[in-house]
Design an enzyme around this catalytic site. Structure first.
Site, PDB file in Angstrom:
ATOM      1  N   GLU A 113      43.610  39.967  34.233  1.00 58.31           N
ATOM      2  CA  GLU A 113      44.581  38.865  34.282  1.00 58.31           C
ATOM      3  C   GLU A 113      44.179  37.844  33.241  1.00 58.31           C
ATOM      4  O   GLU A 113      43.028  37.409  33.200  1.00 58.31           O
ATOM      5  CB  GLU A 113      44.567  38.127  35.630  1.00 58.31           C
ATOM      6  CG  GLU A 113      45.135  38.891  36.796  1.00 58.31           C
ATOM      7  CD  GLU A 113      45.118  38.057  38.093  1.00 58.31           C
ATOM      8  OE1 GLU A 113      45.289  36.823  38.017  1.00 58.31           O
ATOM      9  OE2 GLU A 113      44.917  38.658  39.151  1.00 58.31           O
TER      10      GLU A 113
ATOM     11  N   GLU B 223      38.526  39.662  43.204  1.00 57.78           N
ATOM     12  CA  GLU B 223      37.934  38.331  43.338  1.00 57.78           C
ATOM     13  C   GLU B 223      37.255  38.078  44.683  1.00 57.78           C
ATOM     14  O   GLU B 223      37.066  36.940  45.093  1.00 57.78           O
ATOM     15  CB  GLU B 223      38.972  37.245  43.014  1.00 57.78           C
ATOM     16  CG  GLU B 223      39.506  37.387  41.597  1.00 57.78           C
ATOM     17  CD  GLU B 223      40.323  36.206  41.109  1.00 57.78           C
ATOM     18  OE1 GLU B 223      40.537  35.267  41.875  1.00 57.78           O
ATOM     19  OE2 GLU B 223      40.727  36.244  39.945  1.00 57.78           O
TER      20      GLU B 223
END
Ligand SMILES: *[C@@H]1O[C@H](CO)[C@@H](O)[C@H](O)[C@H]1NC(C)=O
Ligand SMILES: *[C@@H]1O[C@H](CO)[C@@H](O)[C@H](O)[C@H]1NC(C)=O
Ligand SMILES: *[C@@H]1O[C@H](CO)[C@@H](O)[C@H](O)[C@H]1NC(C)=O
Length: 398
Positions: A244, A133
């Site tokens: 995720e 990220e």
């Protein structure tokens, strides 16, 4: 383990990951909710539970780690590796790439593990994620949401190239390299160099946090598909791994999203069963919670019981309407994955060498920065864990 062929036949493949095995696993941080380190026995317990889950729609025998380094050590290999070798658990490795100009300690730890276990370890390694990220945190919304220190595409690509060089003379020379980010990072054309540099694309997706977009549980499948298809449209034929995803069983509401066991089960069915399990390499969030700062709890079981909070059996019929993959970039109403803070340098660390503020999970890269502030810390994520690595040098003496 239950037969899965019926499930596989039930739906069209949603990813291009045809060559890769469709791994099933969970994410696993390096520390517990009290920020104490996990050790080998703790991971053995996790991996045994994962593999023994009642009515699981496949064998959860893979794990996504965020770091190669054992918590609070300088550059010792994480003991999850020893546990994986002992339990035959496949490993998706991760290296943190924000707020640092070196991944040397990560590589040192990895090489120590290769020396220690040899092929018993390397044959279990299914992939390496360089970064997590980073692009989201560096994006307009990430900055607005104060998501923490990120890194641009140039930095991620630089570390990918360094990693390749470093492992070229090891048994990991052919490990598929990816990068994990939020969907709107992948659809941002400025980041194309990262797509070009990776073997697979990792996406974190949480419809729960998509406030302002109709994030009622009944709409979670549609929100998930929209983002997933946008990534497909952006990354061409690179395989997509869902690194995720999950829905909290307890915790405060998020706009229209309610955390409950019932909704966690619905999400498991509509997203996991319908779109992911045995179709896309999937790392569910999560088997065990580790971030004390997040009020939402995502664990699908309590105390590592093999009897989960809800029945994992997959249904044969689904609520979510079928959607067609989009080819263009979506309108950027922005979902992003949970993020991590990576305020993660020594400066932001507390006295334990952990980054107390880590994992300000930001799902909603959209409108309301205040919103995203609220989900500070969904997981003790990469940021927290990796900050351990960052500060290891500083706090190594305690
Ligand atoms: C697109 O990506 C670049 C590079 O990562 C970033 O600087 C920019 O802010 C992103 N655009 C948006 C709208 O977030
Ligand atoms: C899990 O462990 C905690 C602490 O030992 C205990 O209070 C709780 O009752 C346990 N839950 C279950 C379902 O066994
Ligand atoms: C270090 O961690 C322990 C729990 O593991 C906690 O009680 C203590 O307050 C932490 N120290 C600091 C300085 O945060």
């Amino acid at each position: 383990m239950r037969p899965t062929s019926a499930l596989v036949a039930a739906g069209a493949l949603v990813s291009g990951a045809s060559a890769a095995e469709n791994y099933l696993g969970f994410n696993s941080g390096a520390t517990f909710a009290d920020r104490s380190a996990k050790f080998k026995k703790d991971w053995i317990a996790e991996f045994k539970t994962a593999q023994g889950l009642e009515n699981a729609p496949g064998k959860f025998n893979a794990v996504r780690l965020y770091t190669n380094i054992q918590a609070y050590s300088e550059s010792n290999p994480i003991e999850a590796f020893d546990a994986a070798v002992e339990t035959n658990t496949k490993i998706l490795l991760g290296i943190w790439t924000s707020g640092t100009d070196s991944i040397d300690k990560e590589i040192t730890a990895l090489k120590k593990a290769i020396d220690k276990h040899g092929e018993k370890f390397t044959k279990l390694v299914i992939g390496m994620s360089i970064g997590s990220e980073d692009l989201y945190r560096d994006s307009e919304t990430g900055v607005k949401n104060e998501a923490g220190i990120g890194a641009g595409p140039d930095v991620v690509v630089k570390f990918i190239n360094q990693f390749k060089k470093e492992v070229a003379d090891t048994d990991l020379k052919d490990v598929p390299i990816g990068h994990v980010d939020t969907w709107d990072a992948w659809t941002n054309s400025t980041n194309k160099a990262v797509i070009d540099a990776v073997d697979w694309v990792g996406v974190d997706e949480y419809p729960y946090y998509e406030g302002g977009k109709g994030n009622d549980i009944k709409n979670s499948g549609t929100l998930f598909d929209r983002a997933f298809n946008a990534v497909k449209g952006a990354v061409g034929d690179k395989p997509i791994w869902v690194t995720e995803t999950g829905w909290p069983a307890t915790g405060p509401n998020w706009d229209q999203a309610e955390a409950s066991v019932k909704n966690a089960k619905y999400y498991w069915d509509e997203i996991g069963c319908r779109q992911l399990f045995n179709k896309v390499p999937t790392f569910w969030y999560n088997l065990r919670d580790s971030n004390p700062d997040n009020k939402m709890k995502f664990a699908i079981t309590e105390n590592l019981s093999t009897s989960p909070l809800f029945d994992l059996t997959c249904p044969t019929k689904f609520d979510t309407p079928t959607s067609t993959p989009s080819t263009g970039a979506p309108s950027s109403t922005g979902v992003s994955g949970p993020t991590s803070s990576a305020t993660g340098g020594p400066g932001s660390s507390d006295g334990n060498g952990t980054n107390a503020g880590a994992q300000t999970g930001s799902e909603d890269s959209s409108e309301d920065p205040a919103d995203s502030g609220a989900y500070v810390g969904k997981s003790l994520s990469a940021a927290a864990v990796v900050s351990l690595a960052f500060v290891a040098g500083v706090f190594t003496l305690f």
